[in-house]
Design an enzyme around this catalytic site. Structure first.
Site: not given
Ligand code: AMP
Ligand code: ZN
Length: 116
Positions: A32-33, A89, A96-97, A102, A104
């Site tokens: 995760d970034i 999420n 969820q963003s 995915h 975690h």
């Molecule tokens: P969610 O909020 O469950 O949808 O998780 C999305 C996750 O993706 C978050 O923890 C972000 O930090 C992660 N994320 C967003 N962009 C990237 C990326 N380019 N590479 C790796 N992780 C990412």
């Protein structure tokens, strides 16, 4: 089919870089970034499915596959010694963003319960 506007599809298609811990024909595991724990990995099916609640019956094997890949990575990084947490999420209220399924993997610190 990959979604050109999806961050994870773009990483999977190598149009965008990501730090990969594991990859096979169906699943990729990325670091995760914006890590929320010393170990924060994302287990991602390569197929673009927006969210867990949209998994169709024919694709359910991918959930089992995600779990077996999780076991592999957890063993490799020895996360079971102290434990880890898995989170998926789904939808607005969960936070969820990224709308490409995915899971975690969080590890390396004491977690709290209930989650925020
Ligand atoms: P969610 O909020 O469950 O949808 O998780 C999305 C996750 O993706 C978050 O923890 C972000 O930090 C992660 N994320 C967003 N962009 C990237 C990326 N380019 N590479 C790796 N992780 C990412
Ligand atoms: Zn996608």
């Amino acid at each position: 089919l990959p979604d050109n506007d999806c961050i994870f599809c773009n990483i999977i298609e190598k149009n965008k870089s990501g730090k990969t811990e594991y990859e096979d024909d169906e699943v990729v595991v990325l670091w995760d970034i914006n890590p929320q724990a010393p170990v924060h990995l994302l287990v991602i099916p390569k197929m673009h499915i927006a969210r867990l609640s949209e998994f169709s019956e024919k694709d359910l094997h991918l959930l089992t596959k995600m779990m077996s890949v999780t076991q592999k990575v957890v063993k490799r990084l020895k996360l079971s010694d102290k434990g880890f947490r898995l989170v998926i999420n789904d939808g607005h209220d969960s936070g969820q963003s990224i709308f490409h399924v995915h899971m975690h993997i969080l590890s390396g610190r004491r977690m709290t319960w209930p989650p925020g």
